[in-house]
Motif scaffolding. Structure first.
Motif, PDB file in Angstrom:
ATOM      1  N   UNK A 150       0.762  -1.318   0.188  1.00 34.24           N
ATOM      2  CA  UNK A 150      -0.082   0.056   0.015  1.00 34.24           C
ATOM      3  C   UNK A 150       0.745   1.158   0.022  1.00 34.24           C
ATOM      4  N   UNK A 151       0.154   2.273  -0.904  1.00 35.72           N
ATOM      5  CA  UNK A 151       1.094   3.595  -0.623  1.00 35.72           C
ATOM      6  C   UNK A 151       0.167   4.725  -0.077  1.00 35.72           C
ATOM      7  N   UNK A 152       0.581   4.882   1.247  1.00 35.60           N
ATOM      8  CA  UNK A 152      -0.054   5.889   2.096  1.00 35.60           C
ATOM      9  C   UNK A 152       0.777   7.147   2.153  1.00 35.60           C
ATOM     10  N   UNK A 153       0.439   8.153   1.382  1.00 36.60           N
ATOM     11  CA  UNK A 153       1.663   9.242   1.567  1.00 36.60           C
ATOM     12  C   UNK A 153       1.010  10.693   1.259  1.00 36.60           C
ATOM     13  N   UNK A 154       1.412  11.614   1.778  1.00 32.53           N
ATOM     14  CA  UNK A 154       1.125  13.011   1.242  1.00 32.53           C
ATOM     15  C   UNK A 154      -0.212  13.584   1.549  1.00 32.53           C
ATOM     16  N   UNK A 155      -0.846  12.819   2.729  1.00 36.62           N
ATOM     17  CA  UNK A 155      -2.226  13.401   3.140  1.00 36.62           C
ATOM     18  C   UNK A 155      -1.990  14.314   4.150  1.00 36.62           C
ATOM     19  N   UNK A 156      -2.625  15.549   4.096  1.00 36.62           N
ATOM     20  CA  UNK A 156      -2.362  16.857   4.309  1.00 36.62           C
ATOM     21  C   UNK A 156      -2.129  17.033   6.112  1.00 36.62           C
ATOM     22  N   UNK A 157      -3.032  16.273   6.817  1.00 38.57           N
ATOM     23  CA  UNK A 157      -2.978  16.510   8.145  1.00 38.57           C
ATOM     24  C   UNK A 157      -1.972  15.380   8.684  1.00 38.57           C
ATOM     25  N   UNK A 158      -2.256  14.123   8.194  1.00 32.11           N
ATOM     26  CA  UNK A 158      -1.282  13.064   8.638  1.00 32.11           C
ATOM     27  C   UNK A 158      -1.829  11.717   7.682  1.00 32.11           C
ATOM     28  N   UNK A 159      -1.033  10.913   7.401  1.00 37.05           N
ATOM     29  CA  UNK A 159      -1.299   9.624   6.682  1.00 37.05           C
ATOM     30  C   UNK A 159      -2.106   8.634   7.707  1.00 37.05           C
ATOM     31  N   UNK A 160      -1.815   8.588   9.089  1.00 35.01           N
ATOM     32  CA  UNK A 160      -2.521   7.780   9.958  1.00 35.01           C
ATOM     33  C   UNK A 160      -2.818   8.418  11.148  1.00 35.01           C
ATOM     34  N   UNK A 161      -3.982   8.200  11.921  1.00 33.84           N
ATOM     35  CA  UNK A 161      -4.598   9.072  12.818  1.00 33.84           C
ATOM     36  C   UNK A 161      -5.373   7.872  13.635  1.00 33.84           C
ATOM     37  N   UNK A 162      -5.043   7.664  14.968  1.00 38.15           N
ATOM     38  CA  UNK A 162      -4.039   8.276  15.618  1.00 38.15           C
ATOM     39  C   UNK A 162      -2.742   7.861  15.368  1.00 38.15           C
ATOM     40  N   UNK A 163      -1.631   8.430  15.889  1.00 42.05           N
ATOM     41  CA  UNK A 163      -0.279   8.216  15.488  1.00 42.05           C
ATOM     42  C   UNK A 163       0.110   6.855  16.206  1.00 42.05           C
ATOM     43  N   UNK A 164      -0.380   6.862  17.564  1.00 46.44           N
ATOM     44  CA  UNK A 164       0.251   5.823  18.499  1.00 46.44           C
ATOM     45  C   UNK A 164      -0.827   4.454  18.452  1.00 46.44           C
ATOM     46  N   UNK A 165      -1.554   4.402  17.364  1.00 46.79           N
ATOM     47  CA  UNK A 165      -2.282   3.196  17.264  1.00 46.79           C
ATOM     48  C   UNK A 165      -1.135   2.153  16.643  1.00 46.79           C
ATOM     49  N   UNK A 166      -1.245   0.849  16.828  1.00 46.01           N
ATOM     50  CA  UNK A 166      -0.280  -0.099  16.423  1.00 46.01           C
ATOM     51  C   UNK A 166      -0.476  -0.470  14.814  1.00 46.01           C
ATOM     52  N   UNK A 167      -0.382   0.475  14.075  1.00 44.36           N
ATOM     53  CA  UNK A 167      -0.513   0.341  12.689  1.00 44.36           C
ATOM     54  C   UNK A 167       0.556  -0.722  12.152  1.00 44.36           C
ATOM     55  N   UNK A 168       0.399  -1.541  11.101  1.00 47.30           N
ATOM     56  CA  UNK A 168       1.389  -2.427  10.504  1.00 47.30           C
ATOM     57  C   UNK A 168       2.420  -1.670  10.090  1.00 47.30           C
ATOM     58  N   UNK A 169       3.316  -2.235  10.096  1.00 47.64           N
ATOM     59  CA  UNK A 169       5.062  -1.541   9.530  1.00 47.64           C
ATOM     60  C   UNK A 169       4.679  -1.020   8.366  1.00 47.64           C
ATOM     61  N   UNK A 170       4.082  -1.825   7.310  1.00 42.90           N
ATOM     62  CA  UNK A 170       4.220  -1.560   5.840  1.00 42.90           C
ATOM     63  C   UNK A 170       3.245  -0.087   5.590  1.00 42.90           C
ATOM     64  N   UNK A 171       2.391   0.271   6.752  1.00 41.63           N
ATOM     65  CA  UNK A 171       1.782   1.632   6.481  1.00 41.63           C
ATOM     66  C   UNK A 171       2.755   2.867   6.520  1.00 41.63           C
ATOM     67  N   UNK A 172       3.648   2.737   7.094  1.00 40.65           N
ATOM     68  CA  UNK A 172       4.632   3.702   7.518  1.00 40.65           C
ATOM     69  C   UNK A 172       5.739   3.811   6.562  1.00 40.65           C
ATOM     70  N   UNK A 173       6.196   5.171   6.353  1.00 37.16           N
ATOM     71  CA  UNK A 173       7.213   5.302   5.549  1.00 37.16           C
ATOM     72  C   UNK A 173       8.585   4.587   5.831  1.00 37.16           C
TER      73      UNK A 173
END
Length: 347
Positions: free
Chosen positions: A324-347
């Motif tokens: 997945x490509x999740x980037x350049x979203x203006x406020x944030x790519x993922x919210x909340x930042x402290x949720x255990x998102x999968x590593x592949x969601x982060x840059x």
């Protein structure tokens, strides 16, 4: 884009529709040979509604090119097919007989067991028209249909299993509103643009959205919510392009106010996300409800009417994700930042 997975199902239904042509010289069906299993508008009946009323259960109505200003009511299994894509336009008219205040005006109101819709456009002709297609069927296929300009929602799904393929929904309050509790909703190769929420899925047990495009929807591209008690909601988002919306993907759980001690805890969402592009949305790429990402009013509008009677909770999610490509979203790519998102969601 190639068609995957639903091709066989469409071939079966299209094959059934073609059977309506058999039995007359040159492929044209006469009433004496076919009964009323295949009728044409305007050759056999001047209006779509007259043809729908006359055709037999499981029959086919073929609509010739033109603009039809009528409100269509269907209470049988039927195939409603336009001559070719872009040639048939259905516009609802004001219903002065409705006892509901204000009247719930629907262009097409379907209460049938099995329904197949293909090759026509449904568009508003009044400023107060609520719904393009109201769909309450055990099984439904909607193929190459365009829906445009409805105040409440373009397509409302009240139940059953629904397949939407190569549809376009634009300029409506909600593109697809899904209340099909216990049913399934599959969407392939479709386009949603300039709606409020493009898809709001609260009811269906399984949601699959594949190879579809979401552009400039003012609230969110996809809103997913779940009401307890539940056995869990299974979601697949595969190879979609989500860009220029407010929020790309919004996910929430709804808990009853004053939860009873024996009320079951919500089961985690199971979300399979592969090869999606969630890019350049004006707020967030993915946002979780009940996390403070959006203000209360914005969340309430997304989840209305359930948000008036329930608490919006941060959901529990089990992700399977790849490429997945999740980037350049203006406020944030993922919210909340402290949720255990999968590593592949982060840059």
């Amino acid at each position: 884009m190639p068609i995957f997975r639903y091709t066989g199902l469409l071939v079966v239904v299209l094959g059934l529709a073609v059977l309506g042509y058999a039995g007359a010289p040159g492929g044209a069906a006469s009433k004496s040979q076919q009964g009323l299993y295949f009728v044409r508008v305007p050759q056999d009946f001047p209006t779509i509604q007259a043809a729908v009323d006359a055709v037999a259960e499981g029959g086919t109505v073929l609509i010739g090119p033109g603009t039809y200003q009528e409100n269509i009511r269907i209470n049988k299994s039927i195939r409603l097919v336009g001559s070719y894509q872009g040639s048939v336009r259905i516009q609802p008219k004001e219903d002065t007989t409705s006892l509901q205040l204000p009247p719930e005006i629907r262009a097409i109101d379907i209460q049938g067991r099995q329904v197949y819709l293909e090759n026509f456009t449904v568009e508003h002709s009044l400023p107060n028209v609520a719904t393009g297609i109201y769909l309450a069927a055990y099984q439904a296929i909607v193929h190459q249909v365009t829906i445009s300009g409805f105040v409440s929602r373009g397509l409302f799904i009240a139940g059953g299993d629904t397949l939407l393929a190569r549809i376009t929904i634009r300029n409506s309050g909600i593109g697809v509103e899904d209340w099909a509790f216990g049913g399934t909703l599959s969407i392939f190769e479709s386009v949603f643009h300039d709606n409020g929420d493009a898809i709001k899925s609260i009811g269906s047990e399984r949601l699959r959205v594949q190879q579809s495009m979401f552009i400039r929807n003012s609230s969110a591209a996809v809103v997913i919510a779940q009401l307890p008690p539940t056995g869990g909601k299974q979601i697949e988002l595969l190879a979609n392009a989500i860009t220029g919306n407010s929020v790309g993907l919004y996910i929430a759980s709804l808990q009853s106010r004053g939860k009873e001690p024996n009320e079951p805890e919500p089961v985690p969402y199971l979300i399979n996300m592969r090869d999606n592009e969630i890019i350049s949305n004006t707020e967030y790429g993915i946002a979780l409800g009940g996390s403070g990402c959006l203000d209360d009013l914005e969340e309430s509008l997304m989840l209305y009417p359930f948000s008036l009677a329930d608490n919006i909770q941060k959901p529990q999610i089990v992700f399977w994700e790849e490429n997945n490509k999740i980037h350049n979203n203006l406020k944030a790519d993922l919210c909340p930042a402290d949720y255990p998102w999968p590593p592949g969601f982060r840059k």
